[in-house]
Each structure stands twice: as structure tokens, then as C-alpha cells.
Design a protein around this motif. Structure first.
Motif, PDB file in Angstrom:
ATOM      1  N   ARG A  99       0.845  -1.202   0.000  1.00 28.72           N
ATOM      2  CA  ARG A  99       0.000   0.000   0.000  1.00 28.72           C
ATOM      3  C   ARG A  99       0.873   1.243   0.000  1.00 28.72           C
ATOM      4  NH1 ARG A  99      -2.328  -3.528   3.655  1.00 28.72           N
ATOM      5  NH2 ARG A  99      -4.405  -4.281   3.082  1.00 28.72           N
ATOM      6  N   ILE A 101       0.844   5.213  -1.585  1.00 28.99           N
ATOM      7  CA  ILE A 101       0.168   6.224  -2.393  1.00 28.99           C
ATOM      8  C   ILE A 101       1.174   6.820  -3.361  1.00 28.99           C
ATOM      9  CG2 ILE A 101      -1.548   6.727  -0.629  1.00 28.99           C
ATOM     10  CD1 ILE A 101       0.086   9.182   0.162  1.00 28.99           C
ATOM     11  N   SER A 103       2.076   9.749  -4.206  1.00 34.01           N
ATOM     12  CA  SER A 103       2.932  10.849  -3.754  1.00 34.01           C
ATOM     13  C   SER A 103       4.100  10.372  -2.895  1.00 34.01           C
ATOM     14  CB  SER A 103       2.094  11.879  -2.994  1.00 34.01           C
ATOM     15  OG  SER A 103       1.504  11.283  -1.862  1.00 34.01           O
ATOM     16  N   SER A 110       8.596   4.678   2.708  1.00 31.13           N
ATOM     17  CA  SER A 110       7.275   4.159   2.376  1.00 31.13           C
ATOM     18  C   SER A 110       7.251   2.643   2.239  1.00 31.13           C
ATOM     19  CB  SER A 110       6.775   4.773   1.064  1.00 31.13           C
ATOM     20  OG  SER A 110       6.683   6.178   1.155  1.00 31.13           O
TER      21      SER A 110
END
Length: 124
Positions: A99, A101, A103, A110
């Protein structure tokens, strides 16, 4: 999820290498990415491929030279590197996360899963 990177080595400027990242536990939904870290520098984003056949993304310095691809039948992600330059010298890491995003795609923080790194040395 376990990742194992391989394929690094010593190559002359202008040459090519193909890195592989064998994964276990990372389904086709996962975003797969390559980062690199040169001596004395922070880890930087190189390329990513979104899950389920999604888009690919590259840092500007490798666009047109590197290609990230995925073979879901072999659970392996590749980074084909052409026209290598001495400034491409670094330890290359593959990373994965389910998961992410858009950005945050280029942020190392991340990604939850990392391979051990493979050294690429480009001589001038």
C-alpha cells in the motif's frame, strides 16, 4: 515477504547490467521498486512499478537508460541498466510494499520490505 537482489558487478562505462530481485510473499498487487545508495550519500529512488501491471516511474537521471520490469510467473523484478555511467555506482536495493500512495512512491520510508542490496560498480 522476502526479497533477494542479485546481478550486480563491475562494468565499464557504457556497458549494461541486469539486476534481479526474487521475491516470496509479494503478490502482484505489490509495488516493487529499486533504490540505490552511493558511498557517503543517502539512499535514493531509482525506479518503481506499481502493482497489477500499473505504471512505471523513474528518477530523471536514469530515464531512457534503465527499465524496470516484472515477471509474475517467476515472482521476480528486473532492472535493466544500459549506458551505465560512473555516477551509477552504488549498492542497489529492491523494495516492496502493498500500500503506497503515488505521492510517496519515491520515499524509501514508504516501503516495508527490503532486499539485501547488490553492488554495481561502473568504471570510467
Amino acid at each position: 515477504v522476502q526479497l533477494q537482489a542479485s546481478g550486480g558487478g563491475l562494468v565499464q562505462a557504457g556497458g549494461s547490467l541486469r539486476l534481479s530481485c526474487a521475491s516470496s510473499g509479494a503478490s502482484s498487487r505489490f509495488t516493487m521498486a529499486w533504490f540505490r545508495q552511493a558511498p557517503g550519500k543517502e539512499r535514493e529512488f531509482v525506479a518503481a512499478r506499481r502493482g497489477n501491471g500499473g505504471h512505471t516511474y523513474y528518477t530523471d537521471s536514469v530515464k531512457g537508460r534503465f527499465t524496470i520490469s516484472r515477471d509474475n510467473t517467476k515472482n521476480t523484478v528486473f532492472l535493466q541498466m544500459n549506458s551505465l555511467k560512473p555516477e551509477d555506482t552504488a549498492v542497489y536495493y529492491c523494495a516492496a510494499d502493498e500500500r503506497i500512495i503515488l505521492s510517496a512512491l519515491r520515499e524509501a520510508s514508504s516501503y516495508d520490505y527490503w532486499g539485501q542490496g547488490t553492488l554495481v560498480t561502473v568504471s570510467s
